[in-house]
Design a protein around this motif. Structure first.
Motif, PDB file in Angstrom:
ATOM      1  N   ARG A 196      -0.503  -5.369 -19.917  1.00  0.00           N
ATOM      2  CA  ARG A 196      -0.819  -3.939 -20.091  1.00  0.00           C
ATOM      3  C   ARG A 196      -1.161  -3.299 -18.761  1.00  0.00           C
ATOM      4  NH1 ARG A 196      -3.647  -4.859 -25.176  1.00  0.00           N
ATOM      5  NH2 ARG A 196      -2.044  -4.392 -26.723  1.00  0.00           N
ATOM      6  N   GLN A 197      -1.960  -4.005 -17.974  1.00  0.00           N
ATOM      7  CA  GLN A 197      -2.338  -3.491 -16.647  1.00  0.00           C
ATOM      8  C   GLN A 197      -1.112  -3.341 -15.753  1.00  0.00           C
ATOM      9  OE1 GLN A 197      -5.442  -6.264 -15.373  1.00  0.00           O
ATOM     10  NE2 GLN A 197      -6.531  -4.488 -14.536  1.00  0.00           N
ATOM     11  N   ALA A 198      -0.206  -4.300 -15.858  1.00  0.00           N
ATOM     12  CA  ALA A 198       1.013  -4.257 -15.050  1.00  0.00           C
ATOM     13  C   ALA A 198       1.826  -3.011 -15.404  1.00  0.00           C
ATOM     14  CB  ALA A 198       1.844  -5.523 -15.280  1.00  0.00           C
ATOM     15  N   ILE A 199       1.896  -2.713 -16.694  1.00  0.00           N
ATOM     16  CA  ILE A 199       2.634  -1.533 -17.145  1.00  0.00           C
ATOM     17  C   ILE A 199       1.947  -0.260 -16.630  1.00  0.00           C
ATOM     18  CG2 ILE A 199       3.223  -0.193 -19.217  1.00  0.00           C
ATOM     19  CD1 ILE A 199       3.647  -3.047 -20.561  1.00  0.00           C
ATOM     20  N   GLY A 200       0.627  -0.269 -16.637  1.00  0.00           N
ATOM     21  CA  GLY A 200      -0.128   0.858 -16.092  1.00  0.00           C
ATOM     22  C   GLY A 200       0.199   1.083 -14.615  1.00  0.00           C
ATOM     23  N   LEU A 201       0.331  -0.003 -13.885  1.00  0.00           N
ATOM     24  CA  LEU A 201       0.690   0.113 -12.463  1.00  0.00           C
ATOM     25  C   LEU A 201       2.100   0.682 -12.299  1.00  0.00           C
ATOM     26  CD1 LEU A 201      -0.824  -3.213 -11.092  1.00  0.00           C
ATOM     27  CD2 LEU A 201      -1.391  -0.914 -10.271  1.00  0.00           C
ATOM     28  N   GLY A 237       8.015 -11.571  -7.673  1.00  0.00           N
ATOM     29  CA  GLY A 237       6.804 -12.122  -8.294  1.00  0.00           C
ATOM     30  C   GLY A 237       5.554 -11.714  -7.546  1.00  0.00           C
ATOM     31  N   VAL A 238       4.902 -10.642  -8.020  1.00  0.00           N
ATOM     32  CA  VAL A 238       3.641 -10.193  -7.418  1.00  0.00           C
ATOM     33  C   VAL A 238       2.587 -10.092  -8.516  1.00  0.00           C
ATOM     34  CG1 VAL A 238       2.499  -8.426  -6.042  1.00  0.00           C
ATOM     35  CG2 VAL A 238       4.970  -8.752  -5.820  1.00  0.00           C
ATOM     36  N   ASN A 239       1.465 -10.775  -8.313  1.00  0.00           N
ATOM     37  CA  ASN A 239       0.355 -10.679  -9.261  1.00  0.00           C
ATOM     38  C   ASN A 239      -0.545  -9.515  -8.840  1.00  0.00           C
ATOM     39  OD1 ASN A 239       0.785 -13.294 -10.909  1.00  0.00           O
ATOM     40  ND2 ASN A 239       0.912 -13.950  -8.781  1.00  0.00           N
ATOM     41  N   LEU A 240       0.018  -8.327  -8.984  1.00  0.00           N
ATOM     42  CA  LEU A 240      -0.659  -7.125  -8.484  1.00  0.00           C
ATOM     43  C   LEU A 240      -1.865  -6.747  -9.345  1.00  0.00           C
ATOM     44  CD1 LEU A 240      -0.368  -5.112  -6.170  1.00  0.00           C
ATOM     45  CD2 LEU A 240       1.215  -3.784  -7.559  1.00  0.00           C
ATOM     46  N   THR A 241      -1.979  -7.362 -10.537  1.00  0.00           N
ATOM     47  CA  THR A 241      -3.148  -7.093 -11.373  1.00  0.00           C
ATOM     48  C   THR A 241      -4.313  -7.996 -10.967  1.00  0.00           C
ATOM     49  OG1 THR A 241      -2.385  -8.680 -13.042  1.00  0.00           O
ATOM     50  CG2 THR A 241      -1.769  -6.380 -13.359  1.00  0.00           C
ATOM     51  N   ASN A 242      -4.075  -8.903 -10.048  1.00  0.00           N
ATOM     52  CA  ASN A 242      -5.158  -9.741  -9.535  1.00  0.00           C
ATOM     53  C   ASN A 242      -6.147  -8.882  -8.748  1.00  0.00           C
ATOM     54  OD1 ASN A 242      -6.430 -11.530  -7.328  1.00  0.00           O
ATOM     55  ND2 ASN A 242      -5.552 -13.033  -8.720  1.00  0.00           N
ATOM     56  N   LYS A 243      -7.426  -9.142  -8.947  1.00  0.00           N
ATOM     57  CA  LYS A 243      -8.483  -8.320  -8.336  1.00  0.00           C
ATOM     58  C   LYS A 243      -8.278  -8.072  -6.847  1.00  0.00           C
ATOM     59  CE  LYS A 243     -12.517 -10.042 -10.348  1.00  0.00           C
ATOM     60  NZ  LYS A 243     -12.158 -11.247 -10.731  1.00  0.00           N
ATOM     61  N   SER A 244      -7.868  -9.119  -6.137  1.00  0.00           N
ATOM     62  CA  SER A 244      -7.801  -8.993  -4.685  1.00  0.00           C
ATOM     63  C   SER A 244      -6.708  -8.025  -4.223  1.00  0.00           C
ATOM     64  CB  SER A 244      -7.582 -10.365  -4.048  1.00  0.00           C
ATOM     65  OG  SER A 244      -6.457 -10.983  -4.624  1.00  0.00           O
ATOM     66  N   LEU A 245      -5.737  -7.721  -5.092  1.00  0.00           N
ATOM     67  CA  LEU A 245      -4.689  -6.760  -4.725  1.00  0.00           C
ATOM     68  C   LEU A 245      -4.861  -5.430  -5.438  1.00  0.00           C
ATOM     69  CD1 LEU A 245      -1.478  -9.030  -4.803  1.00  0.00           C
ATOM     70  CD2 LEU A 245      -2.771  -8.296  -2.790  1.00  0.00           C
ATOM     71  N   LEU A 246      -5.392  -5.491  -6.654  1.00  0.00           N
ATOM     72  CA  LEU A 246      -5.429  -4.314  -7.523  1.00  0.00           C
ATOM     73  C   LEU A 246      -6.226  -3.160  -6.915  1.00  0.00           C
ATOM     74  CD1 LEU A 246      -4.539  -3.271 -10.305  1.00  0.00           C
ATOM     75  CD2 LEU A 246      -6.670  -4.165 -11.249  1.00  0.00           C
ATOM     76  N   GLU A 247      -7.391  -3.478  -6.338  1.00  0.00           N
ATOM     77  CA  GLU A 247      -8.261  -2.431  -5.804  1.00  0.00           C
ATOM     78  C   GLU A 247      -7.594  -1.685  -4.661  1.00  0.00           C
ATOM     79  OE1 GLU A 247     -11.698  -4.732  -4.857  1.00  0.00           O
ATOM     80  OE2 GLU A 247     -12.185  -5.015  -6.981  1.00  0.00           O
ATOM     81  N   ASP A 248      -6.624  -2.373  -4.049  1.00  0.00           N
ATOM     82  CA  ASP A 248      -6.008  -1.852  -2.840  1.00  0.00           C
ATOM     83  C   ASP A 248      -4.526  -1.552  -3.076  1.00  0.00           C
ATOM     84  OD1 ASP A 248      -6.544  -1.207  -0.249  1.00  0.00           O
ATOM     85  OD2 ASP A 248      -5.993  -3.169   0.582  1.00  0.00           O
ATOM     86  N   ALA A 249      -4.142  -1.345  -4.352  1.00  0.00           N
ATOM     87  CA  ALA A 249      -2.718  -1.296  -4.715  1.00  0.00           C
ATOM     88  C   ALA A 249      -1.918  -0.285  -3.883  1.00  0.00           C
ATOM     89  CB  ALA A 249      -2.566  -1.012  -6.199  1.00  0.00           C
TER      90      ALA A 249
END
Ligand SMILES: [Zn+2]
Length: 262
Positions: A46-51, A8-20
């Motif tokens: 959709r963003q998660a799929i993009g990642l 469970g990672v909310n990687l689409t959250n702003k605080s993680l996304l910029e630094d993925a």
């Protein structure tokens, strides 16, 4: 070297996304080789799929509408989720369920979205990624109607009572354990309850960027949780289950792989 999956990672959250890139690199260095990105709305799924497309070795995802976003459900939600769910990187429906703690969406909207996503999981024969807060009774009531037809489901970020845990285990649910267990005050109940969870039903997750484990020394100045901290949760669960870190790592890795078909 241990190997883990953060389910469970909310990687689409702003605080993680910029630094993925860096977040994933640090995770791998810590032994967290794969991560499941949580989809919480149509846009974030959709963003998660993009990642996942960017990091196919390390990431898979869920697609769903979180109870907080349930009032966003409209006529296109089901076809949108259905289309996303067919993609190879999407391994579960959700995050879905009920959250009556703050009712960001009205309970009736939450129940509708939950029901729709349970039906989708049944029709696509996919596992379900669930969230429940302050809604245990109603959640179990609704889930029980579909349980026999759902292949696998996880109650993620479990922080509830002993009675709730027993209900979930009776319904043969997987249980997701976060850094909540590392909290020296709030985590005391959970530290006892993890002893009751069978090895093949326990999944580890950070729920990053939320729930930074409180036993990390030194505390990161950002206060942002990330998958690289999953080993702290592993160690704390192992301590309270009275087993070795290596054994718990192997068991939870195996359980995560079977749940998400990894
Ligand atoms: Zn959640």
């Amino acid at each position: 070297m241990i190997e883990l999956i953060d389910i469970g990672v909310n990687l689409t959250n702003k605080s993680l996304l910029e630094d993925a890139d860096a977040v994933i690199q640090r995770a791998e260095k810590a032994g967290v080789k794969q991560m499941v990105v949580t989809g919480t709305s149509i846009a974030e799924s959709r963003q998660a799929i993009g990642l996942c497309d960017r990091f196919p070795q390390q990431l898979v995802s869920t697609c769903g509408i979180h109870p907080h976003h349930a009032s966003e459900w409209d006529a296109s939600s089901l076809p949108d989720l259905k289309a996303m769910a067919q993609l190879q990187c999407v391994r579960a429906i959700g995050e879905t369920g009920l959250d009556f703690n703050r009712n960001y969406s009205p309970p009736s909207a939450q129940e509708f979205a939950f029901e729709q996503q349970m039906e989708l999981a049944v029709s696509l024969k996919m596992p379900l990624f669930c969230h429940q807060r302050d809604a245990h009774r109603r959640f179990v009531e609704m889930l029980s109607e579909y349980r026999d037809d759902i292949s696998r489901l996880v109650v993620h970020c479990f922080t509830d009572s002993r009675e709730a845990l027993i209900d979930y285990l009776d319904l043969d649910c997987y249980i997701g354990i976060t850094g909540w267990i590392c909290d020296e005050r709030r985590g005391l109940d959970l530290q006892q309850l993890v002893k009751l969870i069978p090895a093949d039903r326990l999944l580890l997750e950070t729920d990053a960027p939320y729930l930074l484990p409180r036993n990390i020394e030194p505390k990161p100045s950002s206060r942002i949780n990330e998958p690289a901290y999953l080993p702290h949760i592993l160690e704390t669960v192992a301590l309270h289950q009275g087993k070795s870190v290596e054994l718990l790592a192997t068991q939870s890795l195996h359980a995560s792989r079977s749940f998400f078909s990894l």
